[in-house]
Scaffold this active site. Structure first.
Site, PDB file in Angstrom:
ATOM      1  N   LYS A 130       3.020  37.842 -40.653  1.00 56.53           N
ATOM      2  CA  LYS A 130       2.670  38.927 -41.578  1.00 56.53           C
ATOM      3  C   LYS A 130       3.938  39.604 -42.104  1.00 56.53           C
ATOM      4  O   LYS A 130       4.023  39.955 -43.279  1.00 56.53           O
ATOM      5  CB  LYS A 130       1.762  39.945 -40.865  1.00 56.53           C
ATOM      6  CG  LYS A 130       0.360  39.396 -40.591  1.00 56.53           C
ATOM      7  CD  LYS A 130      -0.496  40.297 -39.713  1.00 56.53           C
ATOM      8  CE  LYS A 130      -1.788  39.558 -39.341  1.00 56.53           C
ATOM      9  NZ  LYS A 130      -2.770  40.345 -38.622  1.00 56.53           N
ATOM     10  N   GLN A 170      -3.018  44.610 -34.093  1.00 59.99           N
ATOM     11  CA  GLN A 170      -3.324  43.196 -33.864  1.00 59.99           C
ATOM     12  C   GLN A 170      -4.372  43.056 -32.754  1.00 59.99           C
ATOM     13  O   GLN A 170      -4.237  43.633 -31.678  1.00 59.99           O
ATOM     14  CB  GLN A 170      -2.036  42.424 -33.502  1.00 59.99           C
ATOM     15  CG  GLN A 170      -2.213  40.925 -33.413  1.00 59.99           C
ATOM     16  CD  GLN A 170      -2.633  40.301 -34.755  1.00 59.99           C
ATOM     17  OE1 GLN A 170      -2.228  40.750 -35.819  1.00 59.99           O
ATOM     18  NE2 GLN A 170      -3.460  39.273 -34.708  1.00 59.99           N
ATOM     19  N   ASP A 218      -6.662  46.267 -42.723  1.00 61.22           N
ATOM     20  CA  ASP A 218      -7.440  45.136 -42.216  1.00 61.22           C
ATOM     21  C   ASP A 218      -8.884  45.159 -42.690  1.00 61.22           C
ATOM     22  O   ASP A 218      -9.603  44.174 -42.544  1.00 61.22           O
ATOM     23  CB  ASP A 218      -7.476  45.251 -40.678  1.00 61.22           C
ATOM     24  CG  ASP A 218      -6.744  44.111 -40.000  1.00 61.22           C
ATOM     25  OD1 ASP A 218      -6.470  43.093 -40.653  1.00 61.22           O
ATOM     26  OD2 ASP A 218      -6.463  44.256 -38.804  1.00 61.22           O
TER      27      ASP A 218
HETATM   28  N1  LIG Z   1      -6.004  43.029 -36.623  1.00 58.49           N
HETATM   29  C1  LIG Z   1      -6.392  41.744 -36.749  1.00 58.49           C
HETATM   30  N2  LIG Z   1      -6.362  40.931 -35.691  1.00 58.49           N
HETATM   31  C2  LIG Z   1      -6.758  39.646 -35.837  1.00 58.49           C
HETATM   32  C3  LIG Z   1      -7.165  39.139 -37.108  1.00 58.49           C
HETATM   33  C4  LIG Z   1      -7.203  40.034 -38.206  1.00 58.49           C
HETATM   34  O1  LIG Z   1      -7.585  39.676 -39.351  1.00 58.49           O
HETATM   35  N3  LIG Z   1      -6.801  41.330 -37.991  1.00 58.49           N
HETATM   36  N4  LIG Z   1      -7.451  37.778 -37.257  1.00 58.49           N
HETATM   37  C5  LIG Z   1      -7.052  36.845 -36.214  1.00 58.49           C
HETATM   38  C6  LIG Z   1      -5.625  36.404 -36.231  1.00 58.49           C
HETATM   39  N5  LIG Z   1      -4.948  36.365 -37.538  1.00 58.49           N
HETATM   40  C7  LIG Z   1      -4.541  37.510 -38.103  1.00 58.49           C
HETATM   41  O2  LIG Z   1      -4.239  38.483 -37.483  1.00 58.49           O
HETATM   42  C8  LIG Z   1      -4.518  35.119 -38.107  1.00 58.49           C
HETATM   43  C9  LIG Z   1      -4.985  33.917 -37.663  1.00 58.49           C
HETATM   44  C10 LIG Z   1      -4.471  32.707 -38.176  1.00 58.49           C
HETATM   45  C11 LIG Z   1      -3.466  32.722 -39.113  1.00 58.49           C
HETATM   46  C12 LIG Z   1      -2.822  31.468 -39.621  1.00 58.49           C
HETATM   47  O3  LIG Z   1      -2.122  31.512 -40.608  1.00 58.49           O
HETATM   48  N6  LIG Z   1      -3.004  30.366 -38.910  1.00 58.49           N
HETATM   49  C13 LIG Z   1      -2.356  29.122 -39.252  1.00 58.49           C
HETATM   50  C14 LIG Z   1      -2.109  28.303 -37.990  1.00 58.49           C
HETATM   51  C15 LIG Z   1      -1.360  29.053 -36.939  1.00 58.49           C
HETATM   52  C16 LIG Z   1      -1.037  28.231 -35.702  1.00 58.49           C
HETATM   53  O4  LIG Z   1      -0.607  27.089 -35.833  1.00 58.49           O
HETATM   54  O5  LIG Z   1      -1.201  28.797 -34.599  1.00 58.49           O
HETATM   55  C17 LIG Z   1      -3.257  28.289 -40.172  1.00 58.49           C
HETATM   56  O6  LIG Z   1      -4.489  28.434 -40.073  1.00 58.49           O
HETATM   57  O7  LIG Z   1      -2.716  27.503 -40.940  1.00 58.49           O
HETATM   58  C18 LIG Z   1      -3.015  33.932 -39.570  1.00 58.49           C
HETATM   59  C19 LIG Z   1      -3.530  35.113 -39.080  1.00 58.49           C
HETATM   60  C20 LIG Z   1      -7.298  37.505 -34.845  1.00 58.49           C
HETATM   61  N7  LIG Z   1      -6.717  38.798 -34.772  1.00 58.49           N
END
Ligand SMILES: Nc1nc2c(c(=O)[nH]1)N[C@@H](CN(C=O)c1ccc(C(=O)N[C@@H](CCC(=O)O)C(=O)O)cc1)CN2
Length: 289
Positions: A53, A97, A120
């Site tokens: 982020k 988070q 969020d």
């Molecule tokens: N406060 C928050 N916490 C969480 C959220 C949220 O929206 N707000 N969502 C998820 C985690 N998340 C953001 O925080 C999130 C998940 C996945 C990705 C991402 O880019 N993933 C990559 C792969 C990553 C890897 O290899 O591990 C992809 O899909 O290409 C970004 C953000 C829970 N917590």
């Protein structure tokens, strides 16, 4: 025929390019958007997401405010950082988070956030606004999914959508977003209490799989030509992501959002959209006087 890809990386890059211009315009008007993050504990996945982020912020010109606490932090210590971010003028929007460590009351933490700084869309006031149809920040993953489908020309209006899962970040708010007049989908929410998941899935034009159960969605469950978005995150013994969607689904579906590379990058892009939109609202208030 193999399904076409709902490419989250490319779509997120296009959104970020638009945001870069909007942030530059805000700065010319004397407003610098700043995203705050609060990370509690040392979960490697959460740390990766938070770092990502801040990398995104640097790319589009948004300032970063990073706060971290150890996994042993008390409810009071976490709430003290939330109060500080509420007061900090450089932080125009922030996120806590999730998940927070066991024993912490996450709802109390979210409720303490200034709703005007909710980046969020997960604050109770923002979710209430979504229910009531009042403008406000939208939950990042659900709205990221809508943007991903639109970007690829997948029809949402009138579609039968099955959402699998009812977690706070995706499953619960997803139907609220999809049933707004602007999306106009018909949504069925499935969960662990659903009697015949396959029967529901076979009717779906669009499937959002957010259950966190590896390979839950099998090729025989999917209607030919459907769009299937994999949002589940489980890890194998090497730490590699295993999604909710069986790889064989790509031979039946018309579209698939892979995991990684599909919805994840859209979650991050939508967070930036929320930060920029809040700053644009603040700039408009400033100029009105
Ligand atoms: N406060 C928050 N916490 C969480 C959220 C949220 O929206 N707000 N969502 C998820 C985690 N998340 C953001 O925080 C999130 C998940 C996945 C990705 C991402 O880019 N993933 C990559 C792969 C990553 C890897 O290899 O591990 C992809 O899909 O290409 C970004 C953000 C829970 N917590």
């Amino acid at each position: 025929m193999t399904a076409q890809i709902l490419d989250g990386k490319a779509t997120a890059a296009a959104i970020k390019s638009d945001l870069t211009a909007r942030v530059a315009a805000l700065k010319e008007r004397g407003v610098t958007p700043g995203l705050g993050t609060l990370l509690v504990g040392d979960d490697p996945g959460s740390r990766w997401y938070v770092n990502g982020k801040h990398r995104d912020c640097a790319q589009v010109g948004i300032a970063s405010i990073q706060r971290e606490l150890p996994g042993t932090a008390s409810q009071e210590e976490i709430e003290a950082v939330v109060r500080e971010l509420n007061e900090n003028p450089e932080c125009t929007g922030y996120i806590v988070q999730l998940p927070l460590p066991k024993g912490i009351d996450a709802n109390r933490v979210l409720e303490l956030m200034d709703p005007a700084k909710d980046a969020d869309g997960l604050h109770p006031v923002s979710l209430g606004r979504l229910v009531l149809g009042i403008e406000g920040p939208l939950p990042c993953t659900p709205y990221g999914i809508v943007q991903l489908l639109r970007h690829h020309g997948v029809e949402i209006k009138g579609a039968n959508v099955v959402v699998v899962g009812r977690g706070i970040t995706i499953g619960r708010p997803m139907p609220l977003v999809l049933t707004r007049k602007s999306e106009n989908a018909t949504v069925t929410q499935c969960h662990t209490g659903t009697r015949d998941l396959s029967a529901h899935l076979r009717q779906a034009d669009i499937v959002v799989a957010a259950a966190g159960v590896p390979h839950l969605i099998k090729p025989e469950d999917v209607k030919p030509g459907a769009a299937v978005l994999d949002v589940g995150v489980s890890r194998d013994e090497h730490g590699k992501i295993v999604g909710d969607v069986h790889p064989g689904v790509a031979e039946v579906a018309g579209w698939v959002a892979p995991n990684p590379g599909g919805v994840g990058p859209m979650t991050r892009a939508q967070l930036l959209v929320n930060v920029v939109e809040a700053a644009e609202r603040a700039a408009a208030d400033l100029s009105e006087g």
